[in-house]
Design an enzyme around this catalytic site. Structure first.
Site, PDB file in Angstrom:
ATOM      1  N   ARG A  73       0.844  -1.217   0.000  1.00  0.00           N
ATOM      2  CA  ARG A  73       0.000   0.000   0.000  1.00  0.00           C
ATOM      3  C   ARG A  73       0.875   1.261   0.000  1.00  0.00           C
ATOM      4  O   ARG A  73       0.547   2.259  -0.627  1.00  0.00           O
ATOM      5  CB  ARG A  73      -0.950  -0.013   1.203  1.00  0.00           C
ATOM      6  CG  ARG A  73      -2.059  -1.056   1.096  1.00  0.00           C
ATOM      7  CD  ARG A  73      -2.983  -1.022   2.291  1.00  0.00           C
ATOM      8  NE  ARG A  73      -3.739   0.234   2.374  1.00  0.00           N
ATOM      9  CZ  ARG A  73      -4.477   0.563   3.441  1.00  0.00           C
ATOM     10  NH1 ARG A  73      -4.509  -0.245   4.497  1.00  0.00           N
ATOM     11  NH2 ARG A  73      -5.156   1.688   3.456  1.00  0.00           N
ATOM     12  N   GLN A 106     -10.958   9.146   7.499  1.00  0.00           N
ATOM     13  CA  GLN A 106     -10.639   7.764   7.908  1.00  0.00           C
ATOM     14  C   GLN A 106      -9.439   7.249   7.118  1.00  0.00           C
ATOM     15  O   GLN A 106      -8.939   6.171   7.373  1.00  0.00           O
ATOM     16  CB  GLN A 106     -11.847   6.848   7.673  1.00  0.00           C
ATOM     17  CG  GLN A 106     -13.111   7.278   8.406  1.00  0.00           C
ATOM     18  CD  GLN A 106     -14.329   6.536   7.899  1.00  0.00           C
ATOM     19  OE1 GLN A 106     -14.747   5.536   8.487  1.00  0.00           O
ATOM     20  NE2 GLN A 106     -14.873   7.017   6.803  1.00  0.00           N
ATOM     21  N   ASP A 109      -3.848   7.408   3.896  1.00  0.00           N
ATOM     22  CA  ASP A 109      -2.893   7.969   2.928  1.00  0.00           C
ATOM     23  C   ASP A 109      -2.590   9.419   3.322  1.00  0.00           C
ATOM     24  O   ASP A 109      -3.250   9.991   4.183  1.00  0.00           O
ATOM     25  CB  ASP A 109      -3.458   7.857   1.491  1.00  0.00           C
ATOM     26  CG  ASP A 109      -4.719   8.695   1.270  1.00  0.00           C
ATOM     27  OD1 ASP A 109      -5.723   8.131   0.804  1.00  0.00           O
ATOM     28  OD2 ASP A 109      -4.694   9.899   1.566  1.00  0.00           O
ATOM     29  N   HIS A 124      -7.850   7.082  11.602  1.00  0.00           N
ATOM     30  CA  HIS A 124      -7.288   5.724  11.542  1.00  0.00           C
ATOM     31  C   HIS A 124      -5.778   5.699  11.370  1.00  0.00           C
ATOM     32  O   HIS A 124      -5.212   4.650  11.030  1.00  0.00           O
ATOM     33  CB  HIS A 124      -7.962   4.933  10.416  1.00  0.00           C
ATOM     34  CG  HIS A 124      -9.411   4.665  10.693  1.00  0.00           C
ATOM     35  ND1 HIS A 124     -10.305   4.264   9.726  1.00  0.00           N
ATOM     36  CD2 HIS A 124     -10.119   4.771  11.829  1.00  0.00           C
ATOM     37  CE1 HIS A 124     -11.502   4.106  10.276  1.00  0.00           C
ATOM     38  NE2 HIS A 124     -11.425   4.431  11.541  1.00  0.00           N
ATOM     39  N   CYS A 135       9.310   0.602  22.185  1.00  0.00           N
ATOM     40  CA  CYS A 135       9.449   1.905  22.868  1.00  0.00           C
ATOM     41  C   CYS A 135       8.383   2.914  22.445  1.00  0.00           C
ATOM     42  O   CYS A 135       8.316   4.011  22.975  1.00  0.00           O
ATOM     43  CB  CYS A 135      10.845   2.469  22.582  1.00  0.00           C
ATOM     44  SG  CYS A 135      11.129   2.925  20.851  1.00  0.00           S
ATOM     45  N   CYS A 158      15.662   0.405  19.022  1.00  0.00           N
ATOM     46  CA  CYS A 158      15.687  -0.278  20.331  1.00  0.00           C
ATOM     47  C   CYS A 158      15.680  -1.795  20.156  1.00  0.00           C
ATOM     48  O   CYS A 158      15.763  -2.538  21.118  1.00  0.00           O
ATOM     49  CB  CYS A 158      14.479   0.162  21.174  1.00  0.00           C
ATOM     50  SG  CYS A 158      12.900  -0.578  20.665  1.00  0.00           S
ATOM     51  N   SER A 211     -18.439   4.468   3.077  1.00  0.00           N
ATOM     52  CA  SER A 211     -19.604   3.585   3.227  1.00  0.00           C
ATOM     53  C   SER A 211     -20.237   3.768   4.596  1.00  0.00           C
ATOM     54  O   SER A 211     -21.353   3.320   4.842  1.00  0.00           O
ATOM     55  CB  SER A 211     -19.164   2.120   3.057  1.00  0.00           C
ATOM     56  OG  SER A 211     -18.182   1.805   4.067  1.00  0.00           O
ATOM     57  N   ASN A 235     -21.221  10.755  -3.035  1.00  0.00           N
ATOM     58  CA  ASN A 235     -20.850   9.349  -3.243  1.00  0.00           C
ATOM     59  C   ASN A 235     -21.619   8.846  -4.459  1.00  0.00           C
ATOM     60  O   ASN A 235     -22.814   9.104  -4.566  1.00  0.00           O
ATOM     61  CB  ASN A 235     -21.264   8.542  -1.990  1.00  0.00           C
ATOM     62  CG  ASN A 235     -20.657   7.166  -1.955  1.00  0.00           C
ATOM     63  OD1 ASN A 235     -20.584   6.476  -2.974  1.00  0.00           O
ATOM     64  ND2 ASN A 235     -20.196   6.751  -0.779  1.00  0.00           N
ATOM     65  N   ALA A 253     -16.131  12.156  -5.786  1.00  0.00           N
ATOM     66  CA  ALA A 253     -15.810  13.215  -4.808  1.00  0.00           C
ATOM     67  C   ALA A 253     -15.297  14.491  -5.467  1.00  0.00           C
ATOM     68  O   ALA A 253     -15.467  15.595  -4.944  1.00  0.00           O
ATOM     69  CB  ALA A 253     -14.778  12.674  -3.821  1.00  0.00           C
TER      70      ALA A 253
END
Ligand code: OAD
Length: 269
Positions: A73, A106, A109, A124, A135, A158, A211, A235, A253
């Site tokens: 991704r 949400q 990216d 998110h 750590c 670490c 959604s 949408n 959009a």
């Protein structure tokens, strides 16, 4: 006039009348940048079992599988550019006639940031950030993590393993992310303000490219209704959130860029 043209005209009027706007966004906003959504045909959840790649249990069981998913991704995100929807949201934020604007996304990216959005809540997390499982150190990535099959699992200084700094299913969101959202609605909800919302459309909530299946929209549509804000869904398809909306703009959009052409004429090109 066809339905989309009519609804876009109404959206334009409502944008011009609003004094404060909150936009709640999902993966559909990045679809026109070439990034897959989750639940559309060919979406991310079609090719991967959520429990294997987007839960703490999946990461504990097979961190290599999870890092393959997120590294892919990250690689897909690198050539992607903000599209007119991202740029329109950034332009609205900087539009002087507004008293307040908040973008609640949400998406993990970084296309909102690269488009110039700053009044931004990332519910998110961030695909281009790692968090140390030992750590807790956060690190911003400028490129994808090296191929985990060839270079091994990403490790912190670490010595502990790194994970993507995103929210997985079964994990709680940091309560602090909701503070800007509550502040936005507090400023829009005094008794006289509710009347002005109802009479003049002073508060506008956009539900864009989501959604609404995770967190039920995090109660944003419910709170918006309770203060008589105008609610617009942008949408191409009907969703779980459609019944909460006063207006549905059945278009991609990027239609938002067309709706603000009087403020920012060059964005929709
Ligand atoms: P979904 O894949 O559930 O929904 C994407 C929405 O975008 C759908 O309603 C599509 O109709 C719409 N869409 C597709 N193309 C569009 C376009 N060009 N313009 C506008 N809308 C378009 O993605 P999300 O709603 O973002 O969470 O999913 C929410 C969360 O579920 C994600 O953040 C992720 C996922 O599991 C976690 O992984 C925790």
């Amino acid at each position: 006039m066809d339905e989309t043209t009519a609804s876009t005209e109404t959206l334009r009027e409502w944008l011009n009348a609003a004094k404060r706007i909150l936009a709640f966004c999902g993966a559909g906003v990045s679809a026109e940048s070439g990034l897959p959504t989750f639940r559309d045909a060919g979406g991310l959840w079609e090719g991967h079992a959520v429990e294997d790649v987007a839960t703490p249990e999946g990461f504990a069981a097979d961190p290599l599988l999870v890092w393959r998913f997120y590294a892919a991704r990250q690689r897909a995100l690198l050539p992607a550019e903000p599209n007119p929807a991202h740029r329109a949201l950034a332009a609205i934020e900087h539009e002087s006639h507004l008293d307040d604007f908040l973008l609640v996304s949400q998406n993990v990216d970084d296309l909102h940031e690269r488009a110039g959005s700053r009044r931004l809540v990332k519910l998110h997390g961030n695909l281009m950030e790692t968090r140390c499982t030992g750590c807790g150190r956060l690190e911003r990535l400028t490129t994808a993590v090296p191929d985990p099959d060839r270079h091994g699992l990403p490790q912190c200084h670490c010595g502990a393993m790194l994970r993507p700094n995103v929210v997985w299913f079964g994990e709680w969101l940091d309560p602090l992310v909701f503070q800007p959202i509550l502040r936005f609605f507090e400023s829009a909800s005094g008794p006289s303000q509710r009347r002005r919302n109802q009479d003049r459309g002073e508060t506008l909530v956009l539900l864009m490219g989501t959604s609404g299946l995770v967190g039920g929209g995090y109660n944003i549509p419910d709170i918006a209704r309770s203060i008589h804000a105008r609610i617009v869904e942008i949408n191409p398809s009907e969703t779980y959130l459609t019944p909460h909306s006063h207006l549905a703009v059945r278009a991609p959009a990027s239609i938002l860029a067309r709706a603000i052409e009087s403020w920012a004429p060059r964005i929709s090109t």
